[in-house]
Scaffold this active site. Structure first.
Site, PDB file in Angstrom:
ATOM      1  N   THR A   1       8.936  -0.562   2.371  1.00 55.02           N
ATOM      2  CA  THR A   1       7.618  -0.755   1.785  1.00 55.02           C
ATOM      3  C   THR A   1       6.612  -1.003   2.894  1.00 55.02           C
ATOM      4  O   THR A   1       6.903  -1.732   3.841  1.00 55.02           O
ATOM      5  CB  THR A   1       7.625  -1.951   0.814  1.00 55.02           C
ATOM      6  N   VAL A   2       5.442  -0.397   2.760  1.00 57.24           N
ATOM      7  CA  VAL A   2       4.376  -0.610   3.734  1.00 57.24           C
ATOM      8  C   VAL A   2       3.353  -1.557   3.131  1.00 57.24           C
ATOM      9  O   VAL A   2       2.875  -1.355   2.019  1.00 57.24           O
ATOM     10  CB  VAL A   2       3.706   0.714   4.138  1.00 57.24           C
TER      11      VAL A   2
ATOM     12  N   GLY B   1       8.579   3.942   0.275  1.00 56.45           N
ATOM     13  CA  GLY B   1       9.394   5.119   0.510  1.00 56.45           C
ATOM     14  C   GLY B   1      10.856   4.746   0.545  1.00 56.45           C
ATOM     15  O   GLY B   1      11.238   3.603   0.304  1.00 56.45           O
ATOM     16  N   GLY B   2      11.682   5.741   0.875  1.00 61.59           N
ATOM     17  CA  GLY B   2      13.115   5.512   0.869  1.00 61.59           C
ATOM     18  C   GLY B   2      13.566   4.487   1.884  1.00 61.59           C
ATOM     19  O   GLY B   2      14.605   3.844   1.700  1.00 61.59           O
ATOM     20  N   MET B   3      12.808   4.329   2.974  1.00 60.36           N
ATOM     21  CA  MET B   3      13.227   3.414   4.025  1.00 60.36           C
ATOM     22  C   MET B   3      12.532   2.067   3.970  1.00 60.36           C
ATOM     23  O   MET B   3      12.853   1.189   4.755  1.00 60.36           O
ATOM     24  CB  MET B   3      12.974   4.049   5.402  1.00 60.36           C
TER      25      MET B   3
ATOM     26  N   ASP C   1      10.021  15.484  10.086  1.00 58.65           N
ATOM     27  CA  ASP C   1       9.574  15.164   8.730  1.00 58.65           C
ATOM     28  C   ASP C   1       8.075  15.374   8.602  1.00 58.65           C
ATOM     29  O   ASP C   1       7.365  14.534   8.037  1.00 58.65           O
ATOM     30  CB  ASP C   1       9.957  13.724   8.373  1.00 58.65           C
TER      31      ASP C   1
ATOM     32  N   ILE D   1       0.804  -1.215   0.000  1.00 55.42           N
ATOM     33  CA  ILE D   1       0.000   0.000   0.000  1.00 55.42           C
ATOM     34  C   ILE D   1       0.842   1.273   0.000  1.00 55.42           C
ATOM     35  O   ILE D   1       0.290   2.371  -0.057  1.00 55.42           O
ATOM     36  CB  ILE D   1      -0.966   0.018   1.210  1.00 55.42           C
ATOM     37  N   GLY D   2       2.159   1.147   0.069  1.00 55.49           N
ATOM     38  CA  GLY D   2       2.994   2.334   0.047  1.00 55.49           C
ATOM     39  C   GLY D   2       4.458   1.978  -0.026  1.00 55.49           C
ATOM     40  O   GLY D   2       4.865   0.866   0.305  1.00 55.49           O
TER      41      GLY D   2
END
Length: 567
Positions: free
Chosen positions: A26-27, A22-24, A139, A19-20
């Site tokens: 995956t969700v 990012g740089g750190m 952030d 579902i998402g």
């Protein structure tokens, strides 16, 4: 879905949908197969070889994300359920927020000032909770603000949070976060205190009401220059939010309003009250937020406190278990104080709008004429509760009401007001300074709940189950198991009655990361199988504990619930 779809993580979390990303990491949407609920699981993504310095920094950053997020307790902060180690890396299991991000919403256009203020109020509440724990988020940006069900607003991703006592998460020349939302003091190497989060919130509010970010440019260099030296254009569509946004975007962090003042102004705009004209340029107190050496410890979610209990009838002391109940609800936060506007009459708000009832004079009388229901004055037998009082006999809203229990405490001179909760079939009385800042639940989403605070240090919640899930004692023990999940704890249970109804008092002290919290609860089972829970959270061993105890006893004495059995 990637090849990892369907993978079982930690022996209980089945990955179902990405579902998402990012740089750190995956969700994933996942199913907790132990309790059958949906959760979000963050899969780590680390660069390079495990022996590389960059890989190690990212690994520690993930550990800090879990530690930081678990320490922030607020309805506006995403709740962490679990941290599991898989393939030698920490996977973070958190509540699943059904909705969309503020970033996605703003793709469709700007928001009205009142809705922007409502969203900002929840964000600043989460930031205050974080700052009280020595954490700066660093952030805050629209993509990290999620808009969930029942009007809930949640701040996510504490992955680059600056935690007191831990090393900086950036190397020389390395910035983490969206550049246009980063405060100028971070760009110039002066570090990040609470005022940096206020700057980022100001940029978010500007983008929300205007539909565009004031510092976004075509290149990284021009964006950086704008943040450091350019004054943003005066907001044209901010209405009463305009002056606050301008002050939040002051280049000098000492000239920005602090979280308390921001919260007071946002609440006024959201509720349509006059915006406070106090000092909105008070300097920030950053003395408790400093950089120290690296903390290489693992994630800990609590340890042992001292026992605490309120004497009463038929005490049943029961040591709490060492593991959290699967359905544990995170306790509410305890950050720093905020002022509250004077009470004013308010019309019934739209369903998704956060609201804080302010009822005075004839408005209160009309609000209590509910479909012919008979409202019961309350009394507790066997625990020193005061005599019952019928709804028509209670003291006027604008007069000071005290009792022998509250007169000696910090609330002796406070004005108590009635807060009718139609959906909860009850009237809750609280000191006037308490603000209703969160609600949740409904007929198909049990239980129903309303949460109040005056300074986010002492918090009050009233909960209603339309159909009791258990007896008052069983529910109290369930809650005791919940508190044990945040650290070893001790609970004393006292069987009592509430206006003839079966009731149980529970008094708990638990320890989270060395912070002692006291929770006082009253469980009431009515004759038509409604279960009420009155709860007050407070820091243990401080002046606020005395205040919280007085608020609990006063609210307990004055609580009125609807008698639906009277013809």
């Amino acid at each position: 879905m990637s090849d990892d779809g369907g993978r079982l993580v930690g022996g209980r979390y089945r990955l179902t949908e990405r579902i998402g990303s990012g740089g750190m990491g995956t969700v994933w949407r996942a199913t907790d197969e132990l309790v059958g609920r949906d959760v979000a699981v963050k899969e780590p993504r680390l660069p390079g070889d495990p022996r590389d310095a960059a890989h190690q920094r990212a690994y520690h950053r993930l550990q800090r994300e879990a530690r930081a997020a678990a320490r922030v307790e607020h309805p506006g902060a995403v709740a962490i359920h679990d941290v599991v180690v898989e393939d030698g890396l920490p996977w973070i299991v958190m509540e699943l927020i059904r909705g969309e991000s503020l970033h996605e919403v703003l793709q469709r256009g700007a928001l009205p000032p009142t809705e922007s203020a409502r969203i900002g109020l929840s964000v600043v509440g989460a930031l205050k909770a974080a700052h009280a724990k020595g954490i700066v988020h660093r952030d805050v940006k629209p993509v990290n603000v999620l808009l969930g069900q029942h009007g809930r607003v949640v701040l996510t991703d504490f992955g680059i949070a600056h935690i007191q006592g831990e090393e900086s998460l950036t190397m020389s020349g390395e910035f983490v976060g969206s550049l246009e939302f980063i405060a100028p003091e971070r760009m110039s190497g002066r570090g990040a205190g609470p005022a940096a989060d206020m700057w980022s919130l100001g940029v978010c509010l500007y983008a929300a009401v205007e539909g565009w970010s004031p510092f976004r440019r075509t290149t990284l260099e021009s964006t950086l220059a704008a943040i450091l030296s350019a004054e943003p254009p005066e907001p044209e569509h901010a209405g009463p939010l305009g002056p606050l946004i301008v002050r939040l975007l002051a280049k000098d962090p000492d000239q920005r309003p602090d979280a308390d003042e921001v919260a007071a102004s946002l609440e006024a705009v959201a509720e349509g009250w006059p915006v406070p004209r106090g000092d909105l340029t008070a300097p920030q107190d950053v003395s408790s937020l400093r950089e120290f050496a690296d903390d290489s410890g693992t994630v800990r979610l609590g340890h042992a406190p001292a026992a605490s209990a309120e004497p009463g009838d038929d005490p049943v002391p029961v040591p709490a278990s060492d593991t959290a109940h699967p359905d544990a609800v995170r306790p509410e936060p305890k950050p720093s104080p905020k002022p509250s506007p004077e009470p004013e009459p308010e019309p019934e708000p739209p369903p998704r709008r956060r609201h804080a009832p302010r009822l005075v004079g004839g408005t209160l009388v009309g609000a209590l004429l509910l479909a012919g229901g008979v409202w019961l004055g309350t009394s507790l037998t066997g625990d020193g509760g005061g005599g019952g009082r019928a709804a028509g006999d209670r003291a006027p809203v604008n007069s000071s009401v005290t009792s022998p229990e509250t007169a000696a405490g910090p609330t002796a001179d406070e004005v108590w007001t009635a807060r009718p909760e139609k959906d909860l079939k009850a009237v809750l009385h609280l000191p006037r300074q308490f603000v209703r800042f969160h609600e949740q639940g409904g007929a198909d989403d049990q239980p129903r709940m309303a949460i109040f605070d005056n300074d986010e240090v002492v918090q009050v919640r009233l909960t209603l189950w339309d159909r009791a899930p258990s007896s008052p004692m069983a529910r109290a023990r369930h809650q005791g198991d919940t508190w044990a999940g945040y650290g070893e704890s001790r609970t004393q249970y006292t069987r009592t009655s509430f206006h003839g109804f079966e009731a149980v008092l529970a008094d708990t002290t638990y320890d989270t990361e060395g912070d002692l919290t006291r929770v006082m609860e009253l469980m009431i089972l009515t004759d038509d199988s409604l279960l009420y829970e009155l709860r007050v959270d407070m820091p243990k061993g401080t002046a606020d504990e005395k205040r919280g105890t007085a608020v609990f006893k006063g609210a307990r004495e004055r609580l009125e619930i609807e008698d639906r059995t009277t013809p």
